[in-house]
Design a protein around this motif. Structure first.
Motif, short mmCIF file in Angstrom:
data_model
loop_
_atom_site.label_atom_id
_atom_site.label_comp_id
_atom_site.label_asym_id
_atom_site.label_seq_id
_atom_site.Cartn_x
_atom_site.Cartn_y
_atom_site.Cartn_z
N ASN A 1 3.41 -1.14 -8.18
CA ASN A 1 2.53 -2.20 -8.84
C ASN A 1 0.99 -2.60 -9.52
OD1 ASN A 1 -0.26 -4.18 -6.80
ND2 ASN A 1 1.37 -4.95 -7.01
N GLN A 2 0.74 -3.03 -10.56
CA GLN A 2 -0.62 -3.53 -11.46
C GLN A 2 -0.09 -1.92 -11.85
OE1 GLN A 2 -3.43 -5.52 -8.23
NE2 GLN A 2 -3.75 -6.50 -9.98
N PRO A 3 0.83 -1.31 -12.86
CA PRO A 3 0.84 -0.42 -13.43
C PRO A 3 -0.25 -0.71 -14.91
CG PRO A 3 3.25 -1.50 -14.11
CD PRO A 3 2.46 -2.74 -12.82
N CYS A 4 -0.96 0.64 -15.21
CA CYS A 4 -1.33 0.85 -16.30
C CYS A 4 -1.24 2.44 -16.81
CB CYS A 4 -2.58 0.49 -15.97
SG CYS A 4 -3.54 -0.69 -15.60
N GLU B 1 -11.20 5.33 -10.27
CA GLU B 1 -12.08 4.22 -9.32
C GLU B 1 -12.40 2.91 -10.69
OE1 GLU B 1 -14.17 3.28 -6.91
OE2 GLU B 1 -12.63 4.74 -6.09
N LYS B 2 -12.19 3.66 -11.93
CA LYS B 2 -12.20 3.21 -13.35
C LYS B 2 -10.58 1.86 -13.25
CE LYS B 2 -12.10 3.63 -18.69
NZ LYS B 2 -11.41 4.53 -19.19
N TYR B 3 -9.26 2.22 -12.53
CA TYR B 3 -8.09 1.29 -12.46
C TYR B 3 -8.69 0.54 -11.60
CZ TYR B 3 -3.64 0.98 -10.40
OH TYR B 3 -2.75 -0.10 -10.13
N ILE C 1 -8.34 -3.36 -12.01
CA ILE C 1 -6.94 -4.71 -11.19
C ILE C 1 -7.65 -4.87 -9.78
CG2 ILE C 1 -5.48 -2.92 -11.52
CD1 ILE C 1 -5.45 -1.54 -8.61
N GLU C 2 -9.31 -5.26 -9.47
CA GLU C 2 -9.33 -6.45 -8.37
C GLU C 2 -10.22 -7.30 -9.07
OE1 GLU C 2 -12.57 -3.79 -7.29
OE2 GLU C 2 -10.45 -2.67 -5.19
#
Length: 78
Positions: A30-33, A71-73, A77-78
Motif C-alpha cells: 500500500n502506497q509503495p515508494c 518518518e519521511k515516508y 503519504i499523509e
C-alpha cells in the motif's frame, strides 16, 4: 500494515506499508515508494494505483527501514 523496506531481485529498494496474504501474489503493498539516491518516488511509475500485489519470487529480502526514512515516508503519504 507494517512499514518495511523491500529489496527486490531487480536491485530496487521499495519502502511500503505491507500486508502478507495467504496466496500468491502474497505481498500486498500500500502506497509503495522506490528509493532513488535517498529520494522517495511513487512506485510503480506511470500509474496512479496505490495498491500493488507482488509475488514473493520478486523479493530478495525484507528489511527494517531506517527510522528517519520511515518518518519521511509517513509525511509523504499523509
Amino acid at each position: 500494515m507494517e512499514t518495511v523496506l523491500l529489496l527486490l531481485k531487480t536491485g530496487e529498494y521499495i519502502l511500503s506499508q505491507v500486508e502478507t496474504l495467504d496466496e500468491e501474489p502474497a505481498c500486498h503493498l500500500n502506497q509503495p515508494c522506490k528509493i532513488v539516491n535517498g529520494v522517495l518516488e511513487p512506485w510503480p511509475q506511470y500509474t496512479l494505483d496505490q495498491d500493488v500485489l507482488l509475488y514473493t519470487s520478486f523479493i530478495a529480502t525484507i528489511l527494517e527501514p531506517d527510522p528517519a526514512l520511515v518518518e519521511k515516508y509517513k509525511s509523504l503519504i499523509e
